[in-house]
Design an enzyme around this catalytic site. Structure first.
Site, PDB file in Angstrom:
ATOM      1  N   ALA A  66       0.865  -1.174   0.000  1.00 25.52           N
ATOM      2  CA  ALA A  66       0.000   0.000   0.000  1.00 25.52           C
ATOM      3  C   ALA A  66       0.906   1.230   0.000  1.00 25.52           C
ATOM      4  O   ALA A  66       2.064   1.164   0.424  1.00 25.52           O
ATOM      5  CB  ALA A  66      -0.893  -0.015   1.233  1.00 25.52           C
ATOM      6  N   GLY A 109       0.660  -4.981   0.961  1.00 35.27           N
ATOM      7  CA  GLY A 109      -0.537  -5.059   0.124  1.00 35.27           C
ATOM      8  C   GLY A 109      -0.270  -5.729  -1.217  1.00 35.27           C
ATOM      9  O   GLY A 109      -1.185  -6.296  -1.825  1.00 35.27           O
ATOM     10  N   GLU A 112      -0.537  -9.313  -0.499  1.00 39.19           N
ATOM     11  CA  GLU A 112      -1.957  -9.579  -0.212  1.00 39.19           C
ATOM     12  C   GLU A 112      -2.794  -9.551  -1.494  1.00 39.19           C
ATOM     13  O   GLU A 112      -3.719 -10.357  -1.650  1.00 39.19           O
ATOM     14  CB  GLU A 112      -2.464  -8.542   0.795  1.00 39.19           C
ATOM     15  CG  GLU A 112      -1.786  -8.717   2.153  1.00 39.19           C
ATOM     16  CD  GLU A 112      -2.007  -7.551   3.100  1.00 39.19           C
ATOM     17  OE1 GLU A 112      -1.711  -6.395   2.711  1.00 39.19           O
ATOM     18  OE2 GLU A 112      -2.478  -7.785   4.227  1.00 39.19           O
ATOM     19  N   GLU A 132       4.768  -4.984   7.192  1.00 35.64           N
ATOM     20  CA  GLU A 132       4.057  -3.891   7.870  1.00 35.64           C
ATOM     21  C   GLU A 132       4.551  -3.674   9.295  1.00 35.64           C
ATOM     22  O   GLU A 132       4.487  -2.563   9.823  1.00 35.64           O
ATOM     23  CB  GLU A 132       2.545  -4.177   7.891  1.00 35.64           C
ATOM     24  CG  GLU A 132       1.868  -4.096   6.534  1.00 35.64           C
ATOM     25  CD  GLU A 132       1.841  -5.408   5.767  1.00 35.64           C
ATOM     26  OE1 GLU A 132       2.612  -6.342   6.117  1.00 35.64           O
ATOM     27  OE2 GLU A 132       1.052  -5.500   4.815  1.00 35.64           O
TER      28      GLU A 132
HETATM   29  N1  CO8 Z   1       4.578   3.213  -0.718  1.00 31.98           N
HETATM   30  C1  CO8 Z   1       4.974   4.378  -1.267  1.00 31.98           C
HETATM   31  N2  CO8 Z   1       6.116   4.522  -1.966  1.00 31.98           N
HETATM   32  C2  CO8 Z   1       6.884   3.440  -2.107  1.00 31.98           C
HETATM   33  C3  CO8 Z   1       6.549   2.195  -1.555  1.00 31.98           C
HETATM   34  C4  CO8 Z   1       5.321   2.107  -0.828  1.00 31.98           C
HETATM   35  N3  CO8 Z   1       4.880   0.949  -0.309  1.00 31.98           N
HETATM   36  N4  CO8 Z   1       7.518   1.319  -1.847  1.00 31.98           N
HETATM   37  C5  CO8 Z   1       8.434   1.975  -2.571  1.00 31.98           C
HETATM   38  N5  CO8 Z   1       8.059   3.266  -2.727  1.00 31.98           N
HETATM   39  C6  CO8 Z   1       8.777   4.332  -3.434  1.00 31.98           C
HETATM   40  C7  CO8 Z   1       9.983   4.804  -2.643  1.00 31.98           C
HETATM   41  O1  CO8 Z   1       9.594   5.741  -1.659  1.00 31.98           O
HETATM   42  C8  CO8 Z   1      10.832   5.411  -3.747  1.00 31.98           C
HETATM   43  O2  CO8 Z   1      10.306   6.683  -4.058  1.00 31.98           O
HETATM   44  P1  CO8 Z   1      11.322   7.956  -4.207  1.00 31.98           P
HETATM   45  O3  CO8 Z   1      12.176   7.608  -5.403  1.00 31.98           O
HETATM   46  O4  CO8 Z   1      10.386   9.099  -4.458  1.00 31.98           O
HETATM   47  O5  CO8 Z   1      12.097   8.041  -2.948  1.00 31.98           O
HETATM   48  C9  CO8 Z   1      10.562   4.496  -4.921  1.00 31.98           C
HETATM   49  O6  CO8 Z   1       9.327   3.818  -4.635  1.00 31.98           O
HETATM   50  C10 CO8 Z   1      11.650   3.449  -5.109  1.00 31.98           C
HETATM   51  O7  CO8 Z   1      11.799   2.745  -3.878  1.00 31.98           O
HETATM   52  P2  CO8 Z   1      13.215   2.546  -3.143  1.00 31.98           P
HETATM   53  O8  CO8 Z   1      14.140   3.670  -3.475  1.00 31.98           O
HETATM   54  O9  CO8 Z   1      12.950   2.277  -1.704  1.00 31.98           O
HETATM   55  O10 CO8 Z   1      13.709   1.229  -3.895  1.00 31.98           O
HETATM   56  P3  CO8 Z   1      14.714   0.114  -3.325  1.00 31.98           P
HETATM   57  O11 CO8 Z   1      15.036  -0.760  -4.481  1.00 31.98           O
HETATM   58  O12 CO8 Z   1      15.830   0.749  -2.566  1.00 31.98           O
HETATM   59  O13 CO8 Z   1      13.842  -0.713  -2.249  1.00 31.98           O
HETATM   60  C11 CO8 Z   1      11.866  -1.886  -1.428  1.00 31.98           C
HETATM   61  C12 CO8 Z   1      12.722  -1.477  -2.664  1.00 31.98           C
HETATM   62  C13 CO8 Z   1      12.658  -2.863  -0.551  1.00 31.98           C
HETATM   63  C14 CO8 Z   1      10.607  -2.548  -1.966  1.00 31.98           C
HETATM   64  C15 CO8 Z   1      11.525  -0.612  -0.621  1.00 31.98           C
HETATM   65  O14 CO8 Z   1      10.994   0.370  -1.516  1.00 31.98           O
HETATM   66  C16 CO8 Z   1      10.509  -0.842   0.467  1.00 31.98           C
HETATM   67  O15 CO8 Z   1      10.839  -1.375   1.506  1.00 31.98           O
HETATM   68  N6  CO8 Z   1       9.250  -0.405   0.243  1.00 31.98           N
HETATM   69  C17 CO8 Z   1       8.204  -0.495   1.244  1.00 31.98           C
HETATM   70  C18 CO8 Z   1       7.711  -1.910   1.403  1.00 31.98           C
HETATM   71  C19 CO8 Z   1       6.633  -1.964   2.470  1.00 31.98           C
HETATM   72  O16 CO8 Z   1       6.860  -1.659   3.628  1.00 31.98           O
HETATM   73  N7  CO8 Z   1       5.420  -2.374   2.082  1.00 31.98           N
HETATM   74  C20 CO8 Z   1       4.289  -2.471   2.972  1.00 31.98           C
HETATM   75  C21 CO8 Z   1       3.481  -1.207   2.936  1.00 31.98           C
HETATM   76  S1  CO8 Z   1       2.140  -1.209   4.107  1.00 31.98           S
HETATM   77  C22 CO8 Z   1       0.958  -2.172   3.389  1.00 31.98           C
HETATM   78  O17 CO8 Z   1       1.122  -2.653   2.304  1.00 31.98           O
HETATM   79  C23 CO8 Z   1      -0.310  -2.383   4.167  1.00 31.98           C
HETATM   80  C24 CO8 Z   1      -1.360  -3.018   3.277  1.00 31.98           C
HETATM   81  C25 CO8 Z   1      -2.743  -2.923   3.901  1.00 31.98           C
HETATM   82  C26 CO8 Z   1      -3.397  -1.584   3.708  1.00 31.98           C
HETATM   83  C27 CO8 Z   1      -4.905  -1.644   3.904  1.00 31.98           C
HETATM   84  C28 CO8 Z   1      -5.279  -1.154   5.260  1.00 31.98           C
HETATM   85  C29 CO8 Z   1      -6.769  -1.340   5.592  1.00 31.98           C
END
Ligand code: CO8
Length: 258
Positions: A66, A109, A112, A132
């Site tokens: 998400a 997400g 999921e 998460e």
């Molecule tokens: N949300 C928003 N932006 C994201 C997300 C995300 N989940 N993942 C990556 N991005 C963005 C980064 O912020 C970055 O943007 P910018 O260039 O503007 O800084 C761009 O995508 C590229 O990402 P990275 O530079 O971080 O790329 P890396 O190759 O270094 O890392 C990863 C890749 C490991 C995937 C890393 O991006 C990461 O850890 N992302 C987050 C993963 C995460 O925590 N996911 C869970 C999110 S919470 C969730 O999904 C809850 C679901 C349920 C919701 C419903 C509730 C009712």
């Protein structure tokens, strides 16, 4: 043709394909993505020419979860009032079988969403996880429930409590994904699976999906009864007669209802 800003939609034969397309955010799922995926998928579901759907992302990410930036400033009343992300259940409720082609990250997400599909084809470098916990929250689109039902308590607790990523080989070993293929074959394999499904009798494939899905909702005795009633009901279709006659006559069936 509907214009979309976060997905690409195409049709080939009887297969409809939806590709998540927010490359700068690794296909993070915001409300626009949710609305667009559900609009496109619902249209395919209602289209008599479509027999299966493929859902895919990019080489780097199926979906990295998400959209954390969209959620970051929300408070409890806002989350509750919006019943945030409840609409994704419309995707899980599609009648048409959905095949996920997963390359790269399927996190939070994203994992999921993959679990809402019916068959997951993963590229060998794919990574799955429910991270998460590292954001101070828990899975919210079914991760604690669908993951537990598909891979059991031990692996679910491991993934949900530690937030660790698992690779495609482990995901296949524990039963999270259906098949693992070379990264450059993921979409082709998923499309082949979708074409195989779409070539069969539509009442049979849709009711088969419904019957298997009910295994995750009901008791064993209720599920067995539901399955048996569906089995009985298929004897009202021309495709049952055709499928069984074709077997006896050693020929390919010509399905009436696709
Ligand atoms: N949300 C928003 N932006 C994201 C997300 C995300 N989940 N993942 C990556 N991005 C963005 C980064 O912020 C970055 O943007 P910018 O260039 O503007 O800084 C761009 O995508 C590229 O990402 P990275 O530079 O971080 O790329 P890396 O190759 O270094 O890392 C990863 C890749 C490991 C995937 C890393 O991006 C990461 O850890 N992302 C987050 C993963 C995460 O925590 N996911 C869970 C999110 S919470 C969730 O999904 C809850 C679901 C349920 C919701 C419903 C509730 C009712």
């Amino acid at each position: 043709m509907t214009e979309y800003s976060t997905i690409l939609v195409s049709t080939s034969g009887r297969v409809g394909t939806i590709q998540l397309n927010r490359p700068k955010a690794l296909n993070a799922l915001n409300e626009t993505v949710m609305e667009e995926v559900i609009t496109a998928a619902t249209a395919f579901d209602a289209d008599p020419r479509i027999g299966a759907i493929v859902l895919t992302g990019s080489d780097k990410a199926f979906a990295a979860g998400a959209d954390i930036k969209q959620m970051a400033d929300m408070d409890y009343p806002a989350m509750y009032a919006a019943d945030f992300f409840q609409r994704w259940e419309d995707f899980a409720a599609l009648r048409t079988p959905v095949v996920a082609a997963v390359n790269g990250y399927a996190l939070g997400g994203g994992c999921e969403l993959a679990m809402m599909t019916d068959v997951i084809i993963a590229g060998e470098s794919a990574k799955f996880g429910q991270p998460e916990i590292n954001l101070g929250v828990i899975p919210g689109m079914g991760g604690s429930q669908r993951l537990a039902r598909s891979v059991g308590k031990a692996k679910t607790m491991d993934m949900v409590l530690t937030g660790r990523h698992i690779d495609a080989a482990e995901a296949e070993r524990i039963g999270l994904v259906s098949r693992v293929v070379a990264d450059d074959q993921t979409l082709a394999e998923a499309t082949k699976v979708a074409e195989t499904i779409a070539a069969k009798s539509k009442p049979a494939t849709q009711l088969a999906k419904e019957a298997v899905a009910s295994a995750f909702e009901t008791s064993l005795s209720q599920g067995l009864l539901f399955e048996r009633r569906i089995f009985h009901s298929l004897f009202s279709t021309e495709d049952q007669a055709e499928g069984m006659a074709a077997f006896a006559e050693k020929r390919e069936p010509q399905w009436k209802h696709r």
